[in-house]
Enzyme design. Structure first.
Site, short mmCIF file in Angstrom:
data_model
loop_
_atom_site.label_atom_id
_atom_site.label_comp_id
_atom_site.label_asym_id
_atom_site.label_seq_id
_atom_site.Cartn_x
_atom_site.Cartn_y
_atom_site.Cartn_z
CD GLU A 101 -2.69 1.26 2.51
OE1 GLU A 101 -2.64 0.38 3.37
OE2 GLU A 101 -3.43 2.26 2.58
NE ARG A 160 3.51 -7.45 10.35
CZ ARG A 160 2.95 -6.93 9.28
NH1 ARG A 160 2.20 -7.65 8.48
NH2 ARG A 160 3.14 -5.66 9.01
CE LYS A 200 3.81 0.10 3.86
NZ LYS A 200 2.42 -0.10 3.54
P1 ATP Z 1 2.67 -2.00 7.53
O1 ATP Z 1 1.90 -2.39 8.75
O2 ATP Z 1 4.09 -1.70 7.80
O3 ATP Z 1 1.98 -0.97 6.71
P2 ATP Z 1 1.55 -3.86 5.75
O4 ATP Z 1 1.51 -5.32 5.80
O5 ATP Z 1 0.29 -3.12 5.99
O6 ATP Z 1 2.69 -3.34 6.69
P3 ATP Z 1 1.71 -3.52 2.94
O7 ATP Z 1 2.16 -2.34 2.20
O8 ATP Z 1 0.28 -3.85 2.89
O9 ATP Z 1 2.18 -3.32 4.43
O10 ATP Z 1 2.60 -4.80 2.63
C1 ATP Z 1 2.99 -5.25 1.36
C2 ATP Z 1 3.44 -6.69 1.51
O11 ATP Z 1 4.53 -6.77 2.41
C3 ATP Z 1 2.33 -7.54 2.07
O12 ATP Z 1 2.24 -8.72 1.32
C4 ATP Z 1 2.75 -7.81 3.48
O13 ATP Z 1 2.27 -9.03 3.94
C5 ATP Z 1 4.28 -7.76 3.39
N1 ATP Z 1 4.85 -7.36 4.69
C6 ATP Z 1 4.61 -6.23 5.37
N2 ATP Z 1 5.25 -6.22 6.54
C7 ATP Z 1 5.94 -7.40 6.62
C8 ATP Z 1 6.78 -8.01 7.60
N3 ATP Z 1 7.07 -7.41 8.74
N4 ATP Z 1 7.30 -9.21 7.32
C9 ATP Z 1 7.04 -9.83 6.15
N5 ATP Z 1 6.24 -9.32 5.19
C10 ATP Z 1 5.69 -8.13 5.42
MG MG Z 2 -1.17 -2.07 5.44
#
Ligand code: ATP
Ligand code: MG
Length: 559
Positions: free
Chosen positions: A36, A262, A272
C-alpha cells in the site's frame, strides 16, 4: 547481480510450488508484491520482496508490482516512487508496468453489481457503531442488519446512487450477504464498499466510493492471473473470504493465498504507521534517515542489496514466529561487506605522535592493497611522516591487564609499517594528553622484531597526508528490544516514542586517507579496525567527504 544459488533455500511455499509445477496445476509461476503506498518500505517488506521476486526469479516466472491503493487519504505519489526505487535497488524488476488496484476500480464495480444481481450483496444503512454492535464477538454470533433483505432492484438503485454521490460519507455501505452467524468474524457480511469523498492519487475525483482491501485484493490477484498469492499470517483468517469472493464472481482465474509469518526485528519497528510517526513528529530526519529500518534508510546507512538479500535468506520463510535480533541483520551486512568493501585507515579521535628518529631516506613508506583478497581494487602508498595521528583509544597511560596497544615504554606496530615505542607523553596544563613522542625501530619494516614479541597493531595516518571528513556515527534508535510492546504500571501500553535513544547519532570530524577525495557517493569502505562506512548518498562531495557508519567490525550487541 542475482544468481539462483542465492535463493537456494527450502521452505513450505517452495514445496507447494514444486508440486504445482510437477503435477501440472501450473505451468509457470506468477507472484506479486502488493504494497500500500502509504509510507516507505521497511525491512519486513524486504523479506516479502525477496520472497515474491525471488520465487519468480528461481522458477523463471514473473512477479508483478501492484500498488494496493484503496485508501486514498493516506496514499501518495512520493510513496509510489520510493517503493519502485527500493524494489529496483534491492535488485529486482517487476513484470511489465507497475499495476495499481485502482486500475481495476471499474471492473471491481461491475463485479459488485453482479453480486447484487445475484442477491449476494446489499446496501446497508447501519452506522459504523451500529455495525460493530451487530457484528457480535468471537464467541457470540452477529445479528442481521434490518436492511439485509432489500430487493435486488432497491440495492441496485441505492448502489448506483452511492456511486453518483447522492449520499453522505459513511452513511451507506455495500456488504456481502454471507453469514452473520459464522464462526469467522470476517465472514459476517463484510463491507466491500464505503463512501469516501477523497481525492485519489491516480483516479482523482472520479470515485466517491472505494472498495475494501479484502474484496479488492483477491480480484486483483485473479485479474493478474497470480498463481501463488503470498501474504503474512494475519490474513489467514481472511482466506475463506478471499475464496468466497472468487467463487462468487466470474474471474479469469482462481489464485490461492498462502500465509507466512511476519518478520519482527528487535530494537526496531516494522509498521509504516509508526515509522510515519517518527518522521512526522521529527524524531528522525525523514524516511531515509540512516537510523530508520526503512529500505531507503538502510541504504543510506550503507547496507547493501546483497547483504539484505542474504539476511532475507537467513531469516527464512515459515509459519512460526519470526522475531529476529538485529545482530542477525548486522551480521549479514558485515559478512557481505567484508569481501566487497576496500579498506583504508581512518582516525576518528586523533592523538598526535611525533616520530623522533624519523629520517628522510631511511624511514620508508610502503605500498599496500586496498583489499587483501582483491588486487583489482588497487593499491596506494601509505606515506609515513615525522608526525602521525593515532587513535586516542589506542594509547593508555595506565593500561588494564593484557593491553596490547600503546603505553608509555611499550611497543606497538603501525599497520603496514614499523614498530614504534612510546618514550614520552606530553600533556597540557589540564593534564590532558596532547602528544606522544615515539621512536621507530627501523629494523621492523615488513619483518618481525629481533628478540621480542610485539602483538599489538594499530592504525595511523600521516598528519601531512590525512584529509578531513565528516563522519556520522549511528547507534540503535531504540533503547529496548520491543519498543512497541512496553507496558506501564497499570498494564497500559506506553508510547513507543518513550523508548527512543537520545544518543543515536553523533557527528564528528575525522582524518581519513586521501583516497576519500576521489570517491563517489555511496562508496562502501572498511575503516581498518573500526567498521564499515559509506559515503553519504546526498551530502558527500569528493572535496568534502561525508561518511556514515554502517556497522562495526564485531558484534557489540551481545553483552
Ligand atoms: P505496515 O503495517 O508496515 O503498513 P503492511 O503489511 O500493511 O505493513 P503492505 O504495504 O500492505 O504493508 O505490505 C505489502 C506486503 O509486504 C504484504 O504482502 C505484506 O504481507 C508484506 N509485509 C509487510 N510487513 C511485513 C513483515 N514485517 N514481514 C514480512 N512481510 C511483510
Ligand atoms: Mg497495510
Amino acid at each position: 547481480m542475482l544468481n539462483k544459488e542465492q535463493f537456494a533455500d527450502n521452505h513450505f511455499i517452495r514445496t507447494i510450488i514444486e508440486e504445482d509445477l510437477k503435477n501440472g496445476k501450473h505451468t509457470a509461476i506468477q507472484t506479486r508484491f502488493p504494497p500500500e503506498p502509504n509510507g516507505y518500505l521497511h525491512i519486513g517488506h524486504a523479506k516479502s520482496i525477496c520472497l515474491n521476486f525471488g520465487l519468480a526469479y528461481v522458477y523463471d516466472g514473473a512477479c508483478n508490482l501492484r500498488f494496493d491503493d484503496t485508501n486514498p487519504e493516506k496514499e501518495n505519489q512520493e510513496y509510489v516512487d520510493s517503493i519502485k526505487e527500493d524494489v529496483q535497488w534491492l535488485g529486482f524488476q517487476w513484470a511489465g508496468e507497475p499495476r495499481y488496484a485502482s486500475d481495476y476500480f471499474d471492473q471491481l464495480f461491475e463485479f459488485a453489481v453482479g453480486l447484487i444481481k445475484d442477491g449476494k450483496a446489499y446496501v446497508d444503512d447501519l452506522s459504523a457503531d451500529e455495525m460493530r454492535e451487530y457484528r457480535g464477538t468471537l464467541t457470540q454470533a452477529g445479528k442481521e442488519s434490518p436492511y439485509r433483505n432489500r430487493s435486488v432492484e432497491e440495492n441496485l438503485d441505492l448502489f448506483m446512487r452511492m456511486k453518483n454521490g447522492e449520499f453522505l460519507d459513511g452513511s451507506k455501505t455495500l456488504r456481502l450477504k454471507i453469514d452473520m452467524a459464522s464462526g469467522n468474524v470476517n465472514m459476517r457480511d463484510p463491507v466491500i464498499y464505503r463512501i469516501r469523498r477523497a481525492h485519489h492519487h491516480k483516479t482523482g475525483d472520479k470515485w466517491c466510493i472505494y472498495p475494501m482491501y479484502d474484496y479488492t485484493h483477491c480480484i486483483s490477484d485473479a485479474i493478474e492471473n497470480i498463481t501463488h498469492s503470498l501474504c503474512t499470517l494475519e490474513f489467514e483468517a481472511h482466506r475463506p473470504l478471499y475464496d468466497w469472493v472468487l467463487e462468487n464472481i466470474p474471474t479469469p482465474s482462481k489464485p490461492h493465498q498462502y500465509e507466512f509469518s511476519r518478520l519482527e526485528l528487535l530494537y526496531s519497528i516494522t509498521s509504516k504507521r509508526k515509522l510515519n510517526q517518527l518522521v512526522s513528529e521529527k524524531y528522525v530526519n525523514g524516511w531515509d534517515d540512516p537510523r530508520m529500518p526503512t529500505i531507503s534508510g538502510m541504504r543510506r546507512r550503507g547496507y547493501t542489496p546483497e547483504g539484505l538479500r542474504l539476511f532475507a535468506k537467513r531469516v527464512g520463510i515459515s509459519k512460526s514466529e519470526n522475531v529476529v535480533d538485529i545482530s542477525v541483520l548486522e551480521g549479514a551486512i558485515r559478512e557481505e561487506l567484508e569481501d566487497s568493501a576496500p579498506r583504508m585507515m581512518a582516525v576518528l579521535n586523533p592523538l598526535k605522535v611525533t616520530l623522533t628518529n624519523f629520517e628522510t631516506g631511511k624511514t620508508l613508506s610502503r605500498r599496500h592493497a586496498y583489499h587483501p583478497n582483491h588486487e583489482e581494487m588497487g593499491d596506494r602508498e601509505l606515506t609515513i611522516n615525522p608526525t602521525i595521528y593515532i587513535e586516542r583509544d589506542d594509547f593508555s597511560e595506565h593500561p588494564p591487564k593484557g593491553w596490547q596497544r600503546l603505553t608509555l615504554g611499550g611497543e606497538v606496530r603501525l599497520r603496514y609499517s614499523y614498530i614504534i615505542k612510546c618514550d614520552e607523553v606530553i600533556k597540557d596544563e589540564n593534564g590532558q594528553i596532547i602528544e606522544l613522542k615515539c621512536s621507530i625501530d627501523h629494523d621492523t619494516l615488513g619483518k618481525k622484531p629481533e628478540g621480542r614479541k610485539v602483538k599489538g597493531v594499530i592504525h595511523w595516518l600521516s598528519t601531512e597526508h590525512a584529509v578531513p571528513a565528516t563522519v556520522r556515527l549511528y547507534d540503535r534508535l531504540f533503547t529496548t528490544e520491543r519498543p512497541d510492546a512496553m507496558r506501564g504500571e497499570n498494564g497500559e501500553y506506553l508510547p513507543f516514542t518513550d523508548f527512543i535513544n537520545p544518543n543515536s547519532v553523533a557527528e564528528i570530524t575525522a582524518w581519513v586517507e586521501p583516497v576519500a577525495n576521489t570517491l563517489n557517493k555511496e562508496s562502501h569502505w572498511q575503516f581498518e579496525r573500526l567498521g564499515y562506512f559509506v559515503t553519504d548518498r546526498y551530502d558527500h562531495q569528493s572535496d568534502k567527504p561525508v561518511f556514515n557508519k554502517t556497522v562495526g567490525l564485531k558484534d557489540t550487541w551481545q553483552k
